[in-house]
Design a protein around this motif. Structure first.
Motif, PDB file in Angstrom:
ATOM      1  N   THR A 144       0.707  -1.040  -0.328  1.00 20.71           N
ATOM      2  CA  THR A 144       0.312   0.344  -0.106  1.00 20.71           C
ATOM      3  C   THR A 144       1.198   1.333  -0.084  1.00 20.71           C
ATOM      4  O   THR A 144       0.229   1.961  -0.151  1.00 20.71           O
ATOM      5  CB  THR A 144      -1.081   0.326   1.320  1.00 20.71           C
TER       6      THR A 144
ATOM      7  N   VAL B 110      -9.255  10.105   5.606  1.00 20.34           N
ATOM      8  CA  VAL B 110      -9.406   8.251   4.986  1.00 20.34           C
ATOM      9  C   VAL B 110     -11.591   8.914   5.421  1.00 20.34           C
ATOM     10  O   VAL B 110     -12.081   7.942   4.755  1.00 20.34           O
ATOM     11  CB  VAL B 110      -8.971   7.409   6.251  1.00 20.34           C
ATOM     12  N   VAL B 111     -11.762   9.009   6.194  1.00 22.36           N
ATOM     13  CA  VAL B 111     -13.562   9.780   6.765  1.00 22.36           C
ATOM     14  C   VAL B 111     -13.796  10.080   5.411  1.00 22.36           C
ATOM     15  O   VAL B 111     -14.941   9.319   4.718  1.00 22.36           O
ATOM     16  CB  VAL B 111     -13.801  10.366   7.628  1.00 22.36           C
TER      17      VAL B 111
ATOM     18  N   ARG C 132     -13.105   9.990   2.273  1.00 21.80           N
ATOM     19  CA  ARG C 132     -12.789   8.995   1.548  1.00 21.80           C
ATOM     20  C   ARG C 132     -13.457   8.521   1.738  1.00 21.80           C
ATOM     21  O   ARG C 132     -13.690   8.070   0.326  1.00 21.80           O
ATOM     22  CB  ARG C 132     -11.173   8.666   1.308  1.00 21.80           C
ATOM     23  N   ASP C 133     -14.138   7.169   2.732  1.00 28.87           N
ATOM     24  CA  ASP C 133     -14.526   6.272   2.637  1.00 28.87           C
ATOM     25  C   ASP C 133     -16.210   6.495   2.736  1.00 28.87           C
ATOM     26  O   ASP C 133     -16.793   5.969   3.281  1.00 28.87           O
ATOM     27  CB  ASP C 133     -14.396   5.046   3.508  1.00 28.87           C
ATOM     28  N   LEU C 134     -16.099   7.842   2.787  1.00 33.05           N
ATOM     29  CA  LEU C 134     -17.232   8.333   3.492  1.00 33.05           C
ATOM     30  C   LEU C 134     -19.226   7.788   1.860  1.00 33.05           C
ATOM     31  O   LEU C 134     -19.755   6.873   2.948  1.00 33.05           O
ATOM     32  CB  LEU C 134     -18.100   9.198   3.833  1.00 33.05           C
TER      33      LEU C 134
ATOM     34  N   GLU D  40     -18.700   5.731   0.069  1.00 30.92           N
ATOM     35  CA  GLU D  40     -19.024   3.965  -0.154  1.00 30.92           C
ATOM     36  C   GLU D  40     -19.019   2.918   1.496  1.00 30.92           C
ATOM     37  O   GLU D  40     -20.498   2.078   1.469  1.00 30.92           O
ATOM     38  CB  GLU D  40     -17.479   3.085   0.179  1.00 30.92           C
ATOM     39  N   GLN D  41     -19.182   3.690   2.610  1.00 29.49           N
ATOM     40  CA  GLN D  41     -19.169   3.131   3.929  1.00 29.49           C
ATOM     41  C   GLN D  41     -20.539   3.643   4.669  1.00 29.49           C
ATOM     42  O   GLN D  41     -20.601   3.035   5.408  1.00 29.49           O
ATOM     43  CB  GLN D  41     -17.838   3.315   4.772  1.00 29.49           C
TER      44      GLN D  41
ATOM     45  N   ALA E 258     -18.178   4.854   8.314  1.00 33.38           N
ATOM     46  CA  ALA E 258     -16.800   5.222   7.922  1.00 33.38           C
ATOM     47  C   ALA E 258     -16.317   6.377   9.854  1.00 33.38           C
ATOM     48  O   ALA E 258     -15.443   6.555   9.662  1.00 33.38           O
ATOM     49  CB  ALA E 258     -16.507   6.882   6.442  1.00 33.38           C
TER      50      ALA E 258
END
Length: 240
Positions: A32, A102-103, A105-107, A109-110, A114
Motif C-alpha cells: 500500500t 480517510v473518513v 474518502r470512505d464516506l 462507500e461506507q 466511516a
C-alpha cells in the motif's frame, strides 16, 4: 533492579523486538505504500506521507535507542530520548489528520460507519501518546521505561499488522486475527519472558499491557456495532 537491568539490556529480546517492528512496517505497508510509491501509482495527500514518515521515524528511534542502550552509550541514549515526545506528538497529530482524510474518502462507500473508524484512530493514537509520556516520566525507572516504550510501539504498529491482509487474503477476520491478536502477541511473549527470567511478570505487561489489549478489543467490539459512529461524526465536524 540496576544490576538486573544491566544484565537484561545485554540480552537479545529488545533488539529482536526492534527488528520485528521494522519488519512489520516493511511487510505491512509494502503493497500500500513502499511498492506503489516508486511506481508512481500512489495517489495520496501530503499529510499521509507525513504521518507515514513520522511513524517510521518512531520505529527508527526505537531501533537506535535499543542499540545505544545495549552498547552502553547511555548518555547519547538520553540525549536522543529528548526527541521521543515531540516525535510522538507528530505521529498523534498527523494520524488524526489522516483519520479525517480517510473518513472523507470512505464516506460515500461506507456511510456512517466511516465515522466510527475516526474514533478508533484517535483513541489508539492517544493511548500511544500517553504511554510515551509515561515512559519519559519514568526514565529513571528503566524497567518501566523500556517496557512502556515497547507497549507504545505495539499500539502504533497495529495498522502495519492489519495490512498483512493484503498478502494473506485467506486469513479470516483480519481485523481480529491480524489487527488485534497478532499485533498484540508481543505483549504475551514479553510477559512469558519476564516470568521465565525473573519469576514474575512485570506490572507493565501484566496491568498496562492487559489494559492496552482490553481497550483495543473493546474498540473493535463497539466499532462492529456502529456505536461509535455518532461520536465520530461529531469529531469529524469539529475537525472541519
Amino acid at each position: 533492579m540496576a544490576n538486573a537491568w544491566a544484565r537484561d539490556r545485554a540480552r537479545t529480546f529488545y533488539p529482536a523486538f526492534a527488528l520485528m517492528a521494522v519488519a512489520a512496517v516493511a511487510i505491512g505497508f509494502s503493497t500500500t505504500y513502499f511498492i506503489p510509491g516508486p511506481r508512481g501509482t500512489l495517489n495520496i495527500p501530503w499529510i499521509v506521507h507525513l504521518h507515514g514518515w513520522t511513524a517510521m521515524a518512531w520505529v527508527g528511534l526505537l531501533v537506535a535507542q535499543v542499540i545505544l542502550v545495549r552498547s552502553g552509550r547511555s548518555r547519547l541514549h538520553r540525549q536522543l530520548g529528548k526527541l521521543a515526545i515531540p516525535l510522538a506528538l507528530s505521529v498523534w497529530a498527523s494520524g488524526i489528520a489522516v483519520g479525517r482524510f480517510v473518513v472523507a474518502r470512505d464516506l460515500a462507500e461506507q456511510g456512517d460507519m466511516a465515522f466510527a473508524a475516526l474514533v478508533g484512530t484517535i483513541s489508539s493514537l492517544s493511548v500511544f501518546l500517553a504511554l510515551v509520556i509515561a515512559a519519559v516520566l519514568l526514565k529513571r525507572r528503566p524497567d518501566w521505561h523500556k517496557r512502556l516504550m515497547l507497549l507504545a510501539t505495539i499500539v502504533v504498529l497495529w495498522p502495519a499488522f492489519f495490512r498483512f491482509r493484503h498478502l494473506m487474503p485467506f486469513v479470516p477476520r483480519p481485523e481480529l486475527t491480524l489487527g488485534l491478536l497478532l499485533a498484540d502477541a508481543p505483549i504475551l511473549l514479553a510477559a512469558v519472558r519476564d516470568r521465565l527470567r525473573w519469576g514474575r511478570v512485570h506490572p507493565a505487561w501484566l496491568y498496562v499491557g492487559s489494559l492496552v489489549f482490553a481497550e483495543q478489543a473493546f474498540e473493535l467490539w463497539v466499532f462492529e456495532r456502529g456505536i461509535l459512529a455518532p461520536f465520530g461524526k461529531a469529531i469529524y465536524q469539529i475537525l472541519g
